[in-house]
Motif scaffolding. Structure first.
Motif, PDB file in Angstrom:
ATOM      1  N   PRO A  55       1.085  -1.471  -0.220  1.00 30.51           N
ATOM      2  CA  PRO A  55      -0.061  -0.127  -0.205  1.00 30.51           C
ATOM      3  C   PRO A  55       0.686   1.322   0.491  1.00 30.51           C
ATOM      4  O   PRO A  55       1.561   1.351   0.945  1.00 30.51           O
ATOM      5  N   THR A  85       1.286  -3.169  -9.916  1.00 34.17           N
ATOM      6  CA  THR A  85       0.153  -2.997  -9.724  1.00 34.17           C
ATOM      7  C   THR A  85       0.322  -2.578  -7.891  1.00 34.17           C
ATOM      8  O   THR A  85       1.684  -2.911  -7.526  1.00 34.17           O
ATOM      9  N   GLU A  86      -0.578  -2.843  -6.881  1.00 34.67           N
ATOM     10  CA  GLU A  86      -0.856  -2.598  -5.504  1.00 34.67           C
ATOM     11  C   GLU A  86      -1.699  -3.652  -4.942  1.00 34.67           C
ATOM     12  O   GLU A  86      -2.675  -3.946  -5.798  1.00 34.67           O
ATOM     13  N   GLY A  87      -0.673  -4.099  -3.556  1.00 40.71           N
ATOM     14  CA  GLY A  87      -1.861  -5.125  -2.578  1.00 40.71           C
ATOM     15  C   GLY A  87      -1.766  -4.535  -1.727  1.00 40.71           C
ATOM     16  O   GLY A  87      -1.269  -2.770  -1.490  1.00 40.71           O
ATOM     17  N   ASN A  88      -2.678  -5.115  -0.404  1.00 36.52           N
ATOM     18  CA  ASN A  88      -2.397  -4.864   1.093  1.00 36.52           C
ATOM     19  C   ASN A  88      -1.178  -5.059   1.820  1.00 36.52           C
ATOM     20  O   ASN A  88      -1.556  -5.876   2.950  1.00 36.52           O
ATOM     21  N   TRP A  89      -0.085  -6.266   1.307  1.00 39.33           N
ATOM     22  CA  TRP A  89       0.748  -7.238   1.844  1.00 39.33           C
ATOM     23  C   TRP A  89       0.277  -8.409   2.247  1.00 39.33           C
ATOM     24  O   TRP A  89       1.210  -9.471   2.839  1.00 39.33           O
ATOM     25  N   SER A  90      -1.577  -8.576   2.389  1.00 34.85           N
ATOM     26  CA  SER A  90      -1.296 -10.546   2.444  1.00 34.85           C
ATOM     27  C   SER A  90      -0.890 -11.190   1.170  1.00 34.85           C
ATOM     28  O   SER A  90      -1.076 -10.660  -0.207  1.00 34.85           O
ATOM     29  N   SER A  93      -3.727 -10.269  -1.324  1.00 29.84           N
ATOM     30  CA  SER A  93      -3.699  -9.489  -2.396  1.00 29.84           C
ATOM     31  C   SER A  93      -2.263  -9.065  -3.282  1.00 29.84           C
ATOM     32  O   SER A  93      -2.827  -9.079  -4.195  1.00 29.84           O
ATOM     33  N   GLN A  96      -4.011 -11.533  -6.180  1.00 31.85           N
ATOM     34  CA  GLN A  96      -5.347 -10.272  -7.328  1.00 31.85           C
ATOM     35  C   GLN A  96      -4.034  -9.291  -7.916  1.00 31.85           C
ATOM     36  O   GLN A  96      -4.810  -9.108  -9.189  1.00 31.85           O
ATOM     37  N   ALA A  97      -2.866  -8.997  -7.207  1.00 34.75           N
ATOM     38  CA  ALA A  97      -1.994  -7.936  -7.788  1.00 34.75           C
ATOM     39  C   ALA A  97      -1.293  -8.387  -8.861  1.00 34.75           C
ATOM     40  O   ALA A  97      -1.686  -7.819 -10.604  1.00 34.75           O
ATOM     41  N   MET A 118       3.164 -11.766  -0.533  1.00 36.58           N
ATOM     42  CA  MET A 118       2.189 -10.945  -1.301  1.00 36.58           C
ATOM     43  C   MET A 118       2.803 -11.585  -2.593  1.00 36.58           C
ATOM     44  O   MET A 118       2.667 -12.530  -3.472  1.00 36.58           O
TER      45      MET A 118
END
Length: 207
Positions: A55, A85-90, A93, A96-97, A118
């Motif tokens: 993020p 692309t960007e994830g949320n550390w999980s 995510s 999906q990224a 990730m």
């Protein structure tokens, strides 16, 4: 005792934050970690290197993205926003990224991911799609969590020494306390812990 406590000036040290004037801090050099990752991928012959960022409201994620972008630019490449692309550390995510990145950058031959969780999500999706790692796609993470060594293929990653970071933080606090006790001025310092590259199978043909 209460009266004396009110007059005690307590030294403050921040961990893992953007360096700011007048504030002492200790942090991993996230930018240099990204530089190590991209240089390794370039040395492996990769030319189309995507990035999955954490993020970007986080300083750490922003520094890792900056290292990706500036190292590629210095090597004569042109990293575009659609290459990131960007994830949320999980892990979820990251999966999906990775899917989004494949859509926007289908011919990429490597991906630098801002953390191992990730990266493992993306690595799982690559294997599910039949993408051969590292032959078709090299993958590198950041953190060197224990699981990264036991995935298949094992994950190349950037190791940040959190024990050393903690030791440096304690040392900084002790130095500030001693300075206060000796009525010396406390000079704010920003210390960076240098990360290291851990090469495993996900980027290395030799495994």
């Amino acid at each position: 005792v209460e009266e004396r406590m009110d007059k005690i000036s307590v030294p403050v040290l921040f961990l893992a934050m953007r360096p700011r004037e007048g504030i002492s801090s200790v942090a991993t050099d996230n930018y240099q970690g990204a530089v190590l990752a991209i240089q390794h991928l370039l040395e492996c012959g990769r030319k189309k290197i995507g990035h999955i960022a954490g993020p970007l409201t986080w300083w750490e994620a922003d520094e890792r993205k900056r290292g990706w972008r500036e190292t590629l630019s210095a090597a004569g490449f042109n990293p575009l926003e659609e290459h990131c692309t960007e994830g949320n550390w999980s892990s979820a995510s990251g999966e999906q990224a990775f899917i989004q990145l494949l859509e926007s950058y289908p011919d990429m031959d490597a991906v630098f991911v801002a953390n191992d969780q990730m990266a493992l999500g993306g690595l799982r999706e690559a294997i599910r799609r039949g993408i051969r790692v590292p032959e078709q796609l090299a993958v590198i993470g950041f953190d060197n969590i224990p699981e990264s060594a036991y995935f298949y293929p094992s994950l190349t990653t950037i190791y940040q020494d959190l024990q050393l970071l903690g030791e440096q933080a304690v040392q900084s606090i002790v130095e500030m306390i001693q300075a206060r006790q000796e009525n010396k001025s406390v000079i704010a310092q920003s210390r960076f812990i240098q990360p290291t590259l851990v090469i495993r199978e996900s980027s290395n043909f030799a495994g």
